[in-house]
Design an enzyme around this catalytic site. Sequence first.
Site, mmCIF file in Angstrom:
data_model
loop_
_atom_site.group_PDB
_atom_site.id
_atom_site.type_symbol
_atom_site.label_atom_id
_atom_site.label_comp_id
_atom_site.label_asym_id
_atom_site.label_seq_id
_atom_site.Cartn_x
_atom_site.Cartn_y
_atom_site.Cartn_z
ATOM 1 N N CYS A 45 -10.329 72.026 -70.843
ATOM 2 C CA CYS A 45 -11.039 72.822 -71.854
ATOM 3 C C CYS A 45 -11.317 74.348 -71.331
ATOM 4 O O CYS A 45 -11.194 75.398 -72.112
ATOM 5 C CB CYS A 45 -12.548 72.404 -72.073
ATOM 6 S SG CYS A 45 -12.503 70.664 -72.722
ATOM 7 N N THR A 46 -11.326 74.515 -70.159
ATOM 8 C CA THR A 46 -11.531 75.865 -69.701
ATOM 9 C C THR A 46 -10.253 76.794 -69.738
ATOM 10 O O THR A 46 -10.237 77.660 -70.165
ATOM 11 C CB THR A 46 -11.740 75.795 -67.891
ATOM 12 O OG1 THR A 46 -12.961 75.174 -67.734
ATOM 13 C CG2 THR A 46 -11.898 77.235 -67.248
#
Length: 212
Positions: A45-46
């Site tokens: 997600c980062t």
Amino acid sequence: MSLRLGDTVPDFNAITTEGEINFYEYLGNSWGVLFSHPADYTPVCTTELGRTALLKHEFEKRNVKVLAVSVDPLEKHLGWRNDINETQHCSVDFPIIADEDKKVAGLYDMIHPNASETFTVRSLFIIGPDKKLKLFITYPASTGRNFNEVLRVIDSLQLTSNYSVATPADWKQGEDVIVTTAVSTEDAVKRFPKGVNVVKPYLRYTPQPNLE
Ligand code: BEZ
């Protein structure tokens, strides 16, 4: 029931990292990309949110507003956003929706209980200025999405909404496009002055019509 292509997408109010928003008002007359991710402070997600931030100008060029969503709270989003900016060398300035009550997740069917009872999967919705759903994709938590592909699809959607053309497999900006079968070859020759290459009566190519 889940959303289908051509449906008008649901409106909502939400708390985000950019303040409270109304979705429709935020989009205005722009195109929209709404995408969910499973959880804050997670590696894939980062990279996804960082990549989206780095593509800011590509989305702006196409008149697209982007919003991310997960069921984590606002304070967590704000702390994680610092990490994203630091590690991905970017500046996330699009809204990340804090969907703690799972309202948006429910409206857009982003929780797939057989994958996870609690977290949103990687859903992504492309919404037209008419607020209709143009595309949705769903990826598992372990696979980060390809944001070049998202831009490629937006290019195709924007082109095909203005001309009677479709885009072939693996098409990219600048490559020849397909004349839709609704247009006769006789009409196609008039509509596409750059030329029509008739491979089969149903398979006709023309140079991309919106380029000089
Ligand atoms: C990730 O973003 O790396 C991730 C999130 C949830 C489950 C698995 C991976």
